[in-house]
Design a protein around this motif. Structure first.
Motif, short mmCIF file in Angstrom:
data_model
loop_
_atom_site.label_atom_id
_atom_site.label_comp_id
_atom_site.label_asym_id
_atom_site.label_seq_id
_atom_site.Cartn_x
_atom_site.Cartn_y
_atom_site.Cartn_z
N UNK A 187 -16.98 112.80 -34.91
CA UNK A 187 -16.67 114.23 -35.05
C UNK A 187 -17.81 115.08 -34.51
N UNK A 188 -19.04 114.71 -34.88
CA UNK A 188 -20.18 115.54 -34.47
C UNK A 188 -20.51 115.37 -33.00
N UNK A 189 -20.27 114.21 -32.43
CA UNK A 189 -20.43 114.08 -30.97
C UNK A 189 -19.39 114.97 -30.27
N UNK A 190 -18.18 115.03 -30.84
CA UNK A 190 -17.16 115.92 -30.29
C UNK A 190 -17.60 117.39 -30.38
N UNK A 191 -18.16 117.79 -31.53
CA UNK A 191 -18.63 119.17 -31.68
C UNK A 191 -19.77 119.44 -30.69
N UNK A 192 -20.59 118.42 -30.45
CA UNK A 192 -21.64 118.58 -29.44
C UNK A 192 -21.02 118.83 -28.06
N UNK A 193 -19.96 118.08 -27.72
CA UNK A 193 -19.25 118.35 -26.46
C UNK A 193 -18.82 119.81 -26.40
N UNK A 194 -18.25 120.30 -27.51
CA UNK A 194 -17.79 121.69 -27.54
C UNK A 194 -18.95 122.66 -27.35
N UNK A 195 -20.06 122.38 -28.02
CA UNK A 195 -21.23 123.25 -27.90
C UNK A 195 -21.78 123.24 -26.49
N UNK A 196 -21.81 122.06 -25.86
CA UNK A 196 -22.29 121.94 -24.48
C UNK A 196 -21.38 122.67 -23.49
N UNK A 197 -20.14 122.89 -23.87
CA UNK A 197 -19.18 123.50 -22.95
C UNK A 197 -19.34 125.00 -22.79
N UNK A 198 -20.12 125.63 -23.66
CA UNK A 198 -20.18 127.09 -23.68
C UNK A 198 -20.59 127.69 -22.33
N UNK A 199 -21.70 127.25 -21.70
CA UNK A 199 -22.04 127.88 -20.41
C UNK A 199 -20.98 127.67 -19.33
N UNK A 200 -20.30 126.53 -19.38
CA UNK A 200 -19.26 126.26 -18.39
C UNK A 200 -18.04 127.15 -18.63
N UNK A 201 -17.72 127.40 -19.91
CA UNK A 201 -16.61 128.31 -20.23
C UNK A 201 -16.92 129.72 -19.76
N UNK A 202 -18.15 130.16 -19.98
CA UNK A 202 -18.54 131.50 -19.53
C UNK A 202 -18.51 131.61 -18.01
N UNK A 203 -19.00 130.58 -17.34
CA UNK A 203 -19.03 130.59 -15.87
C UNK A 203 -17.62 130.66 -15.29
#
Length: 361
Positions: free
Chosen positions: A272-288
């Motif tokens: 679960x927490x590795x998945x949440x890390x994926x989500x957290x890492x996705x933020x700059x890519x979502x903004x871009x």
């Protein structure tokens, strides 16, 4: 990770997927294996995880493999052949009635995933045959047209439940609100004959709106989710999430040094927490990429999971955890505050407009 090219990301994910497919076939737990999700469509972000379909004649019920491989979350769907082939044998009723199933989105993504699948192993050709069938019929009028009122009715029902829960259980109200938007999104994707990853729903809906002459569609979805604007600048959001990752990621890596632990409940939480890390890492890519709807789901994930569990659990097992629970929670809160959505009332007005527009399809 942020400097990784799409080709490098695909290659990294594919190495893990190929190894999983080879192991499953060798062990006799799968007759055919297909890579689905963004790793198969090519629409990857450096934060993408893995979705793999394992087909078997040896089981009678679907079950899920949820694990971590090389720091990547793997969502494995182990499926009996009759369940998948029922889409063809009971066409079109099976595809239509899937719009009423409890896990509507899972059923929809399963059909979409089959169309865009990258087949890893299929010695009998059964998976290829099903892929060809689904590619031909996924957006056929005798499927899409009768699915639409069913999906709309479900969205209205979930909306009523969301409003009813607002005073007593705000978190549940917001979860249901997200689901309503997802359901309306499926309707519009089907109208536009588009397949989209969840993270790129925002921009895909924008393309659908332009193609169908509904230029306000993307804006209405963003307004209904409350993400048309944020209280912080892009730089501030990226810095806040980078600060969170600087603390959260090493703590997760500490736990992964002893993964799998053999404790099923603990291993599930680590995934679960590795998945949440994926989500957290996705933020700059979502903004871009302008995928603002995705940011709402990042915030929801952070709300749902207790990040402080990671350093607590690491300390219990003697793994390195270079952050206190209190510090991690404070930085998490700071990151979440950069993604505060618009007020509930304005989101509801936009959702009402979206329902009106969708009903007129």
């Amino acid at each position: 990770m942020s400097k990784e090219t799409p080709d490098q990301t695909i290659a990294r994910l594919r190495r893990v997927a190929d190894a999983e497919a080879t192991a499953a076939v060798a062990a006799g737990t799968a007759d055919a294996v297909g890579l689905t999700g963004s790793a198969s469509s090519g629409r990857v972000w450096p934060s993408s995880d893995l979705d793999i379909l394992f087909m078997s004649d040896r089981i009678t019920e679907r079950w899920f493999r949820y694990t971590v491989r090389d720091g990547i979350v793997l969502h494995g769907i182990v499926t009996p052949w009759p369940e998948l082939e029922a889409f063809r044998e009971l066409y079109p009723s099976r595809m239509i009635e899937s719009a009423t199933w409890e896990r509507i989105l899972n059923a929809t993504w399963a059909m979409d995933g089959l169309v865009a699948m990258n087949i890893l192993h299929d010695s009998s050709g059964r998976l290829q045959a099903m892929q060809a069938f689904m590619a031909k019929h996924r957006f056929a009028p005798d499927v899409v047209v009768p699915r639409r009122p069913l999906l709309l009715a479900r969205a209205r029902a979930e909306h009523r439940k969301s409003l009813a829960a607002l005073d007593t259980n705000p978190r549940e109200a917001h979860r249901l609100h997200h689901q309503v938007i997802d359901l309306l999104g499926v309707i519009w994707l089907e109208a536009g004959r588009r397949i989209s990853s969840h993270k790129e729903l925002d921009t895909t809906l924008g393309a659908v709106g332009l193609a169908l002459g509904v230029t306000q569609l993307q804006e209405l979805f963003r307004m209904a989710e409350g993400v048309e604007t944020y209280p912080a600048s892009r730089t501030t959001i990226e810095e806040a999430f980078a600060n969170l990752l600087d603390l959260y990621s090493p703590a997760i890596d500490g736990l992964l040094t002893g993964y799998p632990t053999g404790d099923g409940a603990c291993d599930w939480k680590i995934a679960d927490h590795v998945y949440v890390r994926h989500m957290t890492q996705s933020v700059p890519h979502a903004l871009e990429r302008g995928c603002l709807l995705h940011l709402a789901y990042v915030r929801e994930s952070l709300q749902e999971y207790d990040l402080a569990w990671v350093p607590r659990e690491a300390a219990k097992h003697g793994y390195p955890a270079p952050v206190s629970s209190e510090r991690l929670l404070a930085v998490k809160q700071s990151a979440m505050e950069t993604l505060i959505p618009a007020p509930w009332e304005s989101r509801q007005r936009a959702l009402d407009d979206l329902f009106t527009l969708t009903s007129a399809l």
